[in-house]
Design an enzyme around this catalytic site. Structure first.
Site, PDB file in Angstrom:
ATOM      1  N   ASN A   4     -10.944   2.587  24.942  1.00 11.68           N
ATOM      2  CA  ASN A   4      -9.692   2.910  25.643  1.00 11.68           C
ATOM      3  C   ASN A   4      -9.823   2.518  27.106  1.00 11.68           C
ATOM      4  O   ASN A   4      -9.011   1.760  27.644  1.00 11.68           O
ATOM      5  CB  ASN A   4      -9.384   4.406  25.554  1.00 11.68           C
ATOM      6  CG  ASN A   4      -9.153   4.842  24.130  1.00 11.68           C
ATOM      7  OD1 ASN A   4      -8.942   4.011  23.249  1.00 11.68           O
ATOM      8  ND2 ASN A   4      -9.192   6.136  23.898  1.00 11.68           N
ATOM      9  N   ASP A   5     -10.869   3.037  27.755  1.00 10.28           N
ATOM     10  CA  ASP A   5     -11.074   2.685  29.162  1.00 10.28           C
ATOM     11  C   ASP A   5     -11.494   1.232  29.313  1.00 10.28           C
ATOM     12  O   ASP A   5     -11.087   0.558  30.252  1.00 10.28           O
ATOM     13  CB  ASP A   5     -12.127   3.607  29.793  1.00 10.28           C
ATOM     14  CG  ASP A   5     -11.486   4.838  30.420  1.00 10.28           C
ATOM     15  OD1 ASP A   5     -10.486   4.653  31.159  1.00 10.28           O
ATOM     16  OD2 ASP A   5     -11.955   5.958  30.171  1.00 10.28           O
ATOM     17  N   TYR A  36     -21.740   1.806  13.824  1.00  9.38           N
ATOM     18  CA  TYR A  36     -20.741   2.747  13.317  1.00  9.38           C
ATOM     19  C   TYR A  36     -19.460   2.649  14.131  1.00  9.38           C
ATOM     20  O   TYR A  36     -19.450   2.104  15.243  1.00  9.38           O
ATOM     21  CB  TYR A  36     -21.273   4.185  13.357  1.00  9.38           C
ATOM     22  CG  TYR A  36     -21.476   4.702  14.761  1.00  9.38           C
ATOM     23  CD1 TYR A  36     -20.431   5.344  15.445  1.00  9.38           C
ATOM     24  CD2 TYR A  36     -22.683   4.522  15.425  1.00  9.38           C
ATOM     25  CE1 TYR A  36     -20.600   5.789  16.748  1.00  9.38           C
ATOM     26  CE2 TYR A  36     -22.860   4.960  16.723  1.00  9.38           C
ATOM     27  CZ  TYR A  36     -21.805   5.591  17.383  1.00  9.38           C
ATOM     28  OH  TYR A  36     -21.966   6.008  18.664  1.00  9.38           O
ATOM     29  N   ARG A  48      16.878 -17.458 -14.260  1.00 10.57           N
ATOM     30  CA  ARG A  48      16.202 -16.402 -13.488  1.00 10.57           C
ATOM     31  C   ARG A  48      15.429 -16.996 -12.330  1.00 10.57           C
ATOM     32  O   ARG A  48      14.737 -17.982 -12.480  1.00 10.57           O
ATOM     33  CB  ARG A  48      15.207 -15.645 -14.376  1.00 10.57           C
ATOM     34  CG  ARG A  48      15.645 -15.493 -15.793  1.00 10.57           C
ATOM     35  CD  ARG A  48      14.504 -15.040 -16.691  1.00 10.57           C
ATOM     36  NE  ARG A  48      14.006 -13.715 -16.360  1.00 10.57           N
ATOM     37  CZ  ARG A  48      12.958 -13.173 -16.971  1.00 10.57           C
ATOM     38  NH1 ARG A  48      12.290 -13.837 -17.893  1.00 10.57           N
ATOM     39  NH2 ARG A  48      12.565 -11.966 -16.626  1.00 10.57           N
ATOM     40  N   LYS A  50       6.913 -15.387 -11.927  1.00  3.88           N
ATOM     41  CA  LYS A  50       7.513 -15.167 -13.235  1.00  3.88           C
ATOM     42  C   LYS A  50       7.238 -16.343 -14.162  1.00  3.88           C
ATOM     43  O   LYS A  50       6.795 -16.169 -15.300  1.00  3.88           O
ATOM     44  CB  LYS A  50       9.028 -14.976 -13.041  1.00  3.88           C
ATOM     45  CG  LYS A  50       9.716 -14.272 -14.173  1.00  3.88           C
ATOM     46  CD  LYS A  50      11.209 -14.103 -13.874  1.00  3.88           C
ATOM     47  CE  LYS A  50      11.463 -12.975 -12.884  1.00  3.88           C
ATOM     48  NZ  LYS A  50      12.842 -12.949 -12.385  1.00  3.88           N
ATOM     49  N   SER A  94     -22.168   3.577  23.367  1.00  2.00           N
ATOM     50  CA  SER A  94     -20.935   3.789  22.617  1.00  2.00           C
ATOM     51  C   SER A  94     -19.803   3.148  23.402  1.00  2.00           C
ATOM     52  O   SER A  94     -19.598   3.455  24.577  1.00  2.00           O
ATOM     53  CB  SER A  94     -20.676   5.294  22.449  1.00  2.00           C
ATOM     54  OG  SER A  94     -19.430   5.489  21.808  1.00  2.00           O
ATOM     55  N   CYS A 140     -16.124   4.472  20.105  1.00  2.00           N
ATOM     56  CA  CYS A 140     -15.479   5.774  19.967  1.00  2.00           C
ATOM     57  C   CYS A 140     -14.061   5.784  20.522  1.00  2.00           C
ATOM     58  O   CYS A 140     -13.448   6.826  20.649  1.00  2.00           O
ATOM     59  CB  CYS A 140     -16.318   6.863  20.627  1.00  2.00           C
ATOM     60  SG  CYS A 140     -16.463   6.650  22.412  1.00  2.00           S
ATOM     61  N   ARG A 142       3.917  -8.960 -14.982  1.00  2.00           N
ATOM     62  CA  ARG A 142       3.419  -9.199 -13.627  1.00  2.00           C
ATOM     63  C   ARG A 142       2.532  -8.027 -13.229  1.00  2.00           C
ATOM     64  O   ARG A 142       2.544  -6.989 -13.905  1.00  2.00           O
ATOM     65  CB  ARG A 142       4.574  -9.335 -12.637  1.00  2.00           C
ATOM     66  CG  ARG A 142       5.403  -8.078 -12.567  1.00  2.00           C
ATOM     67  CD  ARG A 142       6.571  -8.222 -11.622  1.00  2.00           C
ATOM     68  NE  ARG A 142       7.559  -7.182 -11.877  1.00  2.00           N
ATOM     69  CZ  ARG A 142       8.809  -7.232 -11.497  1.00  2.00           C
ATOM     70  NH1 ARG A 142       9.270  -8.276 -10.847  1.00  2.00           N
ATOM     71  NH2 ARG A 142       9.637  -6.247 -11.753  1.00  2.00           N
ATOM     72  N   GLY A 177      14.003  -7.193  -7.444  1.00  2.00           N
ATOM     73  CA  GLY A 177      15.394  -6.945  -7.109  1.00  2.00           C
ATOM     74  C   GLY A 177      15.954  -7.803  -5.997  1.00  2.00           C
ATOM     75  O   GLY A 177      17.097  -7.656  -5.595  1.00  2.00           O
ATOM     76  N   MET A 227      15.998 -11.397  -5.767  1.00  2.00           N
ATOM     77  CA  MET A 227      16.672 -12.624  -6.133  1.00  2.00           C
ATOM     78  C   MET A 227      17.525 -12.315  -7.364  1.00  2.00           C
ATOM     79  O   MET A 227      17.428 -11.242  -7.933  1.00  2.00           O
ATOM     80  CB  MET A 227      15.637 -13.703  -6.447  1.00  2.00           C
ATOM     81  CG  MET A 227      14.523 -13.784  -5.435  1.00  2.00           C
ATOM     82  SD  MET A 227      15.067 -14.247  -3.785  1.00  2.00           S
ATOM     83  CE  MET A 227      15.473 -15.952  -4.095  1.00  2.00           C
ATOM     84  N   HIS A 275      15.791   0.898  -8.819  1.00  2.00           N
ATOM     85  CA  HIS A 275      15.539   0.197  -7.559  1.00  2.00           C
ATOM     86  C   HIS A 275      14.936   1.136  -6.524  1.00  2.00           C
ATOM     87  O   HIS A 275      13.924   0.842  -5.889  1.00  2.00           O
ATOM     88  CB  HIS A 275      16.853  -0.402  -7.050  1.00  2.00           C
ATOM     89  CG  HIS A 275      16.714  -1.103  -5.732  1.00  2.00           C
ATOM     90  ND1 HIS A 275      17.024  -0.489  -4.535  1.00  2.00           N
ATOM     91  CD2 HIS A 275      16.252  -2.322  -5.424  1.00  2.00           C
ATOM     92  CE1 HIS A 275      16.775  -1.328  -3.540  1.00  2.00           C
ATOM     93  NE2 HIS A 275      16.312  -2.455  -4.051  1.00  2.00           N
TER      94      HIS A 275
END
Ligand code: ADP
Ligand code: MG
Ligand code: MG
Length: 868
Positions: free
Chosen positions: A764-765, A848, A92, A22, A760, A828, A336, A101, A103, A452
């Site tokens: 996960n595994d 990719y 302020r 501000k 690829s 993948c 702002r 909202g 402070m 608000h």
């Protein structure tokens, strides 16, 4: 000597860390000659030293504050506390990062009985002076002394009722004087002290209160939710008051340079005549839309429009501005960067780039992966016509269905239990933040588009309908009354924050398509990205969706999912149960025809783009019922005198296939090596489909799962080559490659690349096997504790473990490329749709990422961010 106090004229917009957002922007506006009331800023450094409770610091600071105040008094030609022409101040807070909202602010500081009389005499407006006084006592009592705002509000309500008026601006001077009296009594009762009449004492207490507000629970909660540091501190801005409550030629408002809900380029906001400070956002009276200002104060409207536009081009960002009109003169009190909905973020970024205000790259950087994700959130089907219970303002787009609750704590409790809730309140305050966070959607009966609830909802990306004035909310009785309908806690409603509709019951929601500005920003993203985004998809429908979301290929087509369909499952079971090769081959021939159809559908959808088909991966027992289930069925059959021999055969096979640790067992390419006829069938089905699709530009890649030795890869490659030989010579173009999902495969990637034409990463595994963590078990059992103890920042199944799994990937990539420089490499696993993991994939140079079709748009922007 460190400088702790800066006049506005000494600062600039790049001093946010020191002066707060501000203060820095106020200073910049002063520099640019905008009409900003004079003032000074006490720095965030001063706040931090104050909060450390350093002895003597406040006294030393106060010397500087007094000097700055004297300069201010001189500039204004008014004196704080003067009984002829008193200067009034606003105090302020302003943190380096905007915390709307969060402070607190005190206005009209400097008033006491004497200065109030002087103010009345100077302005010739007694009502105004009393109005300012009552506001000051309330704000000071609330912010500085923690006297609950509602207690003041309830006295105000009393006085309004006794005077038979609806709104505060209808109260005359006598009523307001009466109110001031009651306020002072309340203040004394609550604090045990008289209201402080010395303006210097008021100022010091207010400055300290702003410093202290940095550490209020609600400020801390806000910072926690938004991952903001606790050690920034807040600055304090002290400035001369200007008065929007001087009469009907005065007023106050807030406006945005563009619409923060949908991004339209148009002055947007709200104002109230004869009002002050936060009246507009607090929902005390429902404000008028800014367009109406043109009719009421045409000159001001023009002046404001121009200034707002200039501010926007100056900062090259959408601005959120507070203004006040004092007797026909416009003042700007704050500017702002405006918060906006995801939809607005995209439109504004694209529009600004098209206007030449910012570059395409800047535009991409202004749309977060999170926002793109939110845009893909649910909407009410445009074709569906729901029964509308009430109409409010479209405060934050998207639709939400949930049980209504009236209490923020209850919202948290229910949402923790996995319920979807709508928080319904007359209006919200910063104290409700946890409830807003927990709710799916928000509904208020009061307040405008800048209330608000609306601001917070847009920030959180939650649907919100505000100011639905037909709602009667009975907080105590936990009831919502709309006309002659009564809804209780737990009843289900739908809110549509895109249109402001409140709808009974649960409305079917649909996903929006990618079009307009979202399509543009994603196309720009693809231009700057080094990584392509592909999708995982198992059906022609998946492929179609992936393509419409912009996927550049199918990175993983899991053939086993095709076997789950109702008509295929029995054939698949027959194949699995078969003891004799001939029996198995018969079932496989049937499956081959089915698979061929599936492949044709997918290949056709992906015309011109690569499709990676992975051969059968899961353990075969997954295609059979559980042994316990089979026991049950056998017992039933016997009871009713039927022949159970077939079921027994299935049970035998199921028992025989049962494994203690199936994920490390008989699955992946191991199936293809032990039962080659299965993989041979799948390869033939792929080639059958390709042979028939003579009008399609085919880019088919065949992928082997769970490979870890060169020998496995060689056998499988040979299998493909020899089957290809059965087809017309040279008619098939395809690649053969492997997943890298075991640590050994990553380490031996060099020799795998001798046969494999692409890699690829099945992360996960690979995560499961690299970390020795069972994905199916740990999430439920102890991952939460591990994250809490800081062992992992997040579950490694959610965000790629860069140090471990990531290093294996880097090794594999390097060794693979050494042997086959043009090898195409992607990922993948689930991580392919996670922005942080995507950034990592970019950094090591993958070609990719492939993710679920729904995550493709998020991945596209994340891939571009990685390259910015
Ligand atoms: P917040 O950060 O919560 O927006 P602000 O400090 O911006 O708090 O101020 C709260 C309200 O008081 C705003 O509406 C603002 O415009 C108003 N206000 C602040 N300073 C002044 C002033 N000097 N004169 C008149 N109104 C002011
Ligand atoms: Mg405030
Ligand atoms: Mg403000």
């Amino acid at each position: 000597m460190i400088k702790y106090v800066y006049d506005f004229s000494e600062g600039s917009s790049d001093m946010k860390a020191l002066l707060g957002g501000k203060g820095a922007y106020l200073a910049q506006m002063v520099k640019e000659g905008l009409p900003v009331p004079s003032g000074f800023t006490v720095t965030t450094k001063a706040c931090l030293r104050y909060l450390q409770q350093e002895k003597g610091f406040m006294d030393a600071l106060w010397v500087d504050v007094q000097a700055a105040l004297s300069r201010l008094e001189e500039r204004m030609g008014k004196t704080l506390g003067s009984d002829s022409d008193p200067l009034l101040l606003s105090v302020r807070s302003g943190a380096p990062v905007s915390m709307p909202g969060m402070m607190d602010t005190v206005l009209n500081l400097g008033l006491n009985d004497e200065t109030r009389s002087a103010l009345a005499a100077m302005s010739g407006n007694d009502r105004f002076a009393w109005d300012s006084y009552r506001r000051f006592i309330q704000m000071f009592g609330d912010v500085v002394k923690g006297v609950a705002g509602e207690k003041f509000e309830s006295l105000l309500d009393d006085v309004k009722r006794e005077n038979v008026v609806t709104y505060d601006n209808q109260l005359g001077p006598d009523a307001l004087e009466d109110l001031v009296c009651r306020y002072k009594t309340l203040y004394k009762k609550e604090t045990g002290e008289d209201f402080p009449s010395d303006p210097m004492v008021q100022l010091k207490l207010a400055v300290e209160a702003v410093f202290d507000s940095w550490n209020t629970p609600r400020a801390k909660t806000y910072r926690k939710i938004h991952h903001m540091a606790d050690d920034m501190g807040t600055a304090v801005n002290v400035m001369a008051m200007v008065y929007g409550n001087l009469g009907d030629d005065s007023g106050t408002g807030v406006c945005f340079s563009r619409n923060p809900a949908d991004g339209e380029k148009k002055l947007y906001g709200e104002f109230l005549i004869n009002a002050q400070g936060e009246d507009v956002v607090a929902g005390i009276r429902t404000p008028q839309p800014i367009a109406a200002l043109e009719g009421v104060m045409p000159d001001i409207y023009r002046d404001l429009s121009e200034k707002v536009e200039n501010l926007e081009s100056r900062f090259q960002e959408m601005q959120d501005i507070e203004f006040t009109v004092e007797r026909g003169k416009l003042y700007i009190l704050q500017t702002r960067t405006g918060k906006r909905s995801a939809q607005a973020a995209v439109k504004i970024a694209v529009d600004m780039a098209n206007e030449g205000l910012i570059s395409k790259k800047t535009a991409i950087g202004r749309v977060t992966p999170d926002q793109v994700e939110r845009l893909l959130h649910s909407q009410i089907d445009p074709g569906y016509v729901p029964e509308v219970l009430a109409q409010g303002l479209p405060a934050s787009p998207g639709a939400a269905v949930g049980q209504i609750v009236f209490d923020p704590d209850e919202a948290v409790r229910l949402s923790d239990k996995g319920e979807s809730v709508l928080l319904v309140r007359p209006e919200t305050t910063p104290d409700d933040i946890h409830g807003l966070y927990a709710a799916r959607g928000i509904l208020t009966s009061r307040g405008g588009m800048t209330s608000h609830a609306a601001v917070v909802a847009r920030g959180l990306g939650k649907p919100c309908v505000s100011g639905a004035e037909d709602l009667l909310i009975d907080l105590e009785g936990k009831r919502l009354i709309i006309g002659d309908r009564i809804f209780s806690e737990g009843d289900v409603l739908t809110v549509d924050g895109s249109t402001g509709r409140v709808i009974e019951g649960s409305v079917p929601l649909s996903l929006p398509s990618i079009s307009g500005e979202l399509e543009t920003i994603l196309d720009w993203s693809d231009e700057v990205s080094a990584l392509q985004v592909w999708a995982n998809g198992d059906t022609p429908d998946d492929a179609k969706r992936a393509r419409s979301f912009g996927a550049k290929g199918i990175g993983l087509c899991r053939t086993e999912h095709m076997f789950m369909a109702e008509d295929r499952f029995p054939v698949m079971q027959r194949m699995v149960v078969a003891k004799e090769l001939e029996e198995r081959k018969a079932a496989l021939e049937e499956l081959r025809a089915m698979q061929k159809e599936d492949f044709m559908g997918i290949f056709r959808e992906m015309d011109g783009l690569p499709v990676i088909v992975r051969l059968l991966d899961p353990p075969l027992h997954e295609f059979l019922p559980r042994v316990s289930e089979l026991d049950k069925r056998i017992a039933q059959a016997e009871e009713s005198g039927q022949d159970a021999s077939a079921l027994r055969k299935v049970k035998d096979r199921a028992e025989n296939l049962r494994e203690v640790n199936p994920m490390l067992g008989f699955r992946g390419c191991r199936l293809g090596l032990v039962y080659p006829e299965i993989y041979e069938m799948q390869i033939r089905a792929i080639f059958d489909a390709m042979s028939e699709l003579t009008d399609v530009d085919l880019k088919v890649e065949i992928m082997m799962p769970l490979v870890q030795t060169k020998r496995e890869m060689s056998i499988l490659k040979e299998m493909v080559l020899s089957i290809a030989g059965e087809y017309e010579a040279g008619s098939l173009k395809y690649l053969v490659g492997t997943m890298i999902e075991l640590p050994r495969a990553a380490l031996r990637a060099g020799e795998l690349a001798e046969d494999a034409e692409f890699f690829s990463f099945g992360t996960n595994d690979l995560t499961q096997t690299c970390l020795g963590l069972s994905r199916d078990d740990v999430e439920a059992k102890f991952m939460k504790d591990y994250v809490e103890k800081g062992v992992f920042k997040l579950s490694p199944f959610h965000e790629l473990d860069r140090d471990g799994v990531g290093e294996l990937m880097s090794i594999a990539l390097q060794r693979g490329r050494e042997v086959r420089p043009d090898i195409s490499v992607g990922i993948c696993g689930e991580h392919g749709g996670n922005p942080e993991s995507i950034a990592f994939c970019h950094s090591i140079g993958l070609d990719y990422v492939s993710c679920s079709p729904f995550r493709v748009p998020v991945a596209r922007i994340a891939a571009a961010w990685s390259a910015l």
